[in-house]
Design an enzyme around this catalytic site. Structure first.
Site, PDB file in Angstrom:
ATOM      1  N   HIS A 143       0.646  -1.075   0.544  1.00 45.56           N
ATOM      2  CA  HIS A 143       0.270   0.125   0.053  1.00 45.56           C
ATOM      3  C   HIS A 143       0.598   1.145   0.362  1.00 45.56           C
ATOM      4  CE1 HIS A 143      -3.622  -2.454   0.100  1.00 45.56           C
ATOM      5  NE2 HIS A 143      -3.873  -2.639   1.595  1.00 45.56           N
ATOM      6  N   HIS A 217      -9.441   2.108   0.321  1.00 48.17           N
ATOM      7  CA  HIS A 217      -9.947   1.109   1.456  1.00 48.17           C
ATOM      8  C   HIS A 217     -10.489   0.938   2.413  1.00 48.17           C
ATOM      9  CE1 HIS A 217      -7.997  -2.616   3.138  1.00 48.17           C
ATOM     10  NE2 HIS A 217      -6.569  -2.402   2.553  1.00 48.17           N
ATOM     11  N   GLU A 349     -11.130  -3.591  -2.934  1.00 46.05           N
ATOM     12  CA  GLU A 349     -10.902  -2.713  -4.185  1.00 46.05           C
ATOM     13  C   GLU A 349     -10.389  -2.780  -5.175  1.00 46.05           C
ATOM     14  OE1 GLU A 349      -6.811  -3.085  -0.616  1.00 46.05           O
ATOM     15  OE2 GLU A 349      -8.588  -4.650   0.135  1.00 46.05           O
TER      16      GLU A 349
HETATM   17  C1  GLA Z   1      -4.753  -5.336   2.233  1.00 48.83           C
HETATM   18  C2  GLA Z   1      -4.404  -6.253   1.552  1.00 48.83           C
HETATM   19  C3  GLA Z   1      -4.116  -6.906   2.880  1.00 48.83           C
HETATM   20  C4  GLA Z   1      -4.380  -6.272   4.599  1.00 48.83           C
HETATM   21  C5  GLA Z   1      -5.403  -4.783   3.971  1.00 48.83           C
HETATM   22  C6  GLA Z   1      -4.873  -4.070   4.910  1.00 48.83           C
HETATM   23  O1  GLA Z   1      -6.394  -5.857   1.830  1.00 48.83           O
HETATM   24  O2  GLA Z   1      -4.395  -6.772   0.682  1.00 48.83           O
HETATM   25  O3  GLA Z   1      -3.621  -8.330   3.387  1.00 48.83           O
HETATM   26  O4  GLA Z   1      -3.047  -6.086   4.311  1.00 48.83           O
HETATM   27  O5  GLA Z   1      -4.904  -4.612   2.957  1.00 48.83           O
HETATM   28  O6  GLA Z   1      -4.524  -4.686   6.296  1.00 48.83           O
END
Ligand code: GLA
Length: 385
Positions: A143, A217, A349
């Protein structure tokens, strides 16, 4: 809550100016409590980060649905909608105080960039140069790194205005930030329509070739109450394949058929029904049927039969990360002090596939100088009876 100050706007539209001037010519908004004042440019102070003021903006539509967004991380802090009985509550997980967002983050409601999800080993090769990124998830980059777009202060270049209320956020990600090449100029506009759609438009340009994969997110809980899990929600995703992952959640490169597996959501299925068959829970990228598109199309719906709320997701992206809130563990507390437990929120997402810079067979995420990155996503919440 206080009224928006014109001086705080870098770009104020004429419509906003005329709306903001009272009968006496003063620069005050004409905010009332009526549910019909969807133009209401409401703001309130939300603290300070990096010496910069954080403001919360409230977008309200004619139905009285209300989305709150802050310029820290471009975070959607709440989205209040009615259930089938007319009771209003937020369908996204979030905090009403900045402090909630300063703890090690589960990325609640945030804009994610420069690259949504993981890049293996925090490295990728582009034009014969190997780039090393910040590694913030074991040996991988997640991210956008240590200080991704979810943790920066965005400029507000246009605030809630007449018509569909919207807010435009801007951020210049500097060459070398978190290890990425090129100055990336990013603009994101959130708009709330009267049909209770939250439209998110992402635009970006760069001066050097760089990977870009922007998303939001938000964690949804359609019951509107974090005391409930999302395991009884029914999910449908229009995807015949997904990208299986290794133990570090990096795609193996395979595009695997979902048919006959617990990943098949082509027919609406209760999330909890097969989750025990998925080690760790769902945290997978779906290969959306139709690939990358230039027009929005509906790719997923989620329904909670108790509240009657339904979420529809539309996107132009080729992928969708379905994450069932597996890492939530009760440590974080809701505004009301309740523990935010495992599976009390889910994320859908919209994105390109994880680790694309290292996966030549995946759709490219490289933005070249002179090209325009543009993608749109719509989350629509309605009530079905
Ligand atoms: C995304 C990732 C997860 C986790 C979340 C945040 O969805 O795919 O593995 O890292 O973000 O906690």
């Amino acid at each position: 809550m206080k009224k928006i100050k014109l001086s705080s706007l870098a770009v104020a539209t004429l419509a906003l100016i005329s709306f903001s001037c009272g009968n006496d010519g003063s620069a005050n908004s004409t905010q009332t409590d009526s549910a019909t004042t969807n133009q209401s440019p409401m703001t309130n102070d939300f603290g300070e980060v990096d010496g910069k003021k954080i403001t919360q903006y409230t977008l309200t539509n004619k139905a009285g649905d209300e989305v709150k967004i802050i310029n820290y991380g471009g975070i959607v802090t709440s989205w209040v909608t009615a259930d089938k009985a007319g009771n209003r509550s937020s369908v996204v997980l979030g905090f009403d105080k900045l402090e909630g967002y300063l703890a090690p983050p589960p990325y609640f409601g945030a804009l994610i960039g420069r690259y949504g999800n993981r890049i293996a080993g925090g490295k990728f090769k582009l034009n014969d140069t190997t780039y090393t990124l910040a590694t913030n998830n074991g040996r991988n980059h997640l991210h956008g790194g240590n200080k991704g777009f979810d943790k920066v202060v965005w400029d507000v270049t246009a605030a809630p205005s007449a018509g569909n209320p919207s807010i435009t956020l801007h951020y210049l990600s500097k060459d070398g930030e978190e290890g990425y090449p090129g100055n990336l100029d990013v603009t994101v506009t959130y708009t709330l329509t009267d049909a209770n759609e939250l439209r998110i438009v992402y635009d970006a340009t760069t001066d050097k070739a760089t990977p870009v994969n922007l998303t939001n997110h938000s964690y949804f809980n359609l019951t509107g109450d974090v005391a409930n899990t999302i395991l009884n929600h029914k999910l449908q995703i229009a995807a015949d394949r997904y990208t299986p992952v290794d133990r570090g959640l990096i795609p193996t490169g395979e595009l695997k058929a979902v048919a006959g597996t617990p990943f098949d959501f082509n027919t609406a299925t209760v999330i909890g029904e097969r989750i025990a068959q998925v080690p760790g829970g769902y945290d997978h990228n779906y290969v959306l049927n139709g690939g990358k598109t230039t027009a929005l199309r509906s790719v997923a719906t989620v329904t909670d039969s108790v509240s009657g709320r339904q979420l529809e997701v539309q996107t132009m992206e080729p992928g969708l990360q379905f994450y069932s809130g597996n890492f939530l563990d009760g440590t974080l507390k809701s505004n009301a002090g309740q523990p935010i437990n495992k599976h009390t929120g889910f994320c859908l997402e919209t994105q390109h596939f994880p680790d694309s810079p290292n996966q030549p067979s995946f759709p490219s995420t490289i933005l070249q100088p002179g090209q325009k990155y543009h993608t749109e996503t719509v989350y629509k919440v309605s009530v079905v009876r």
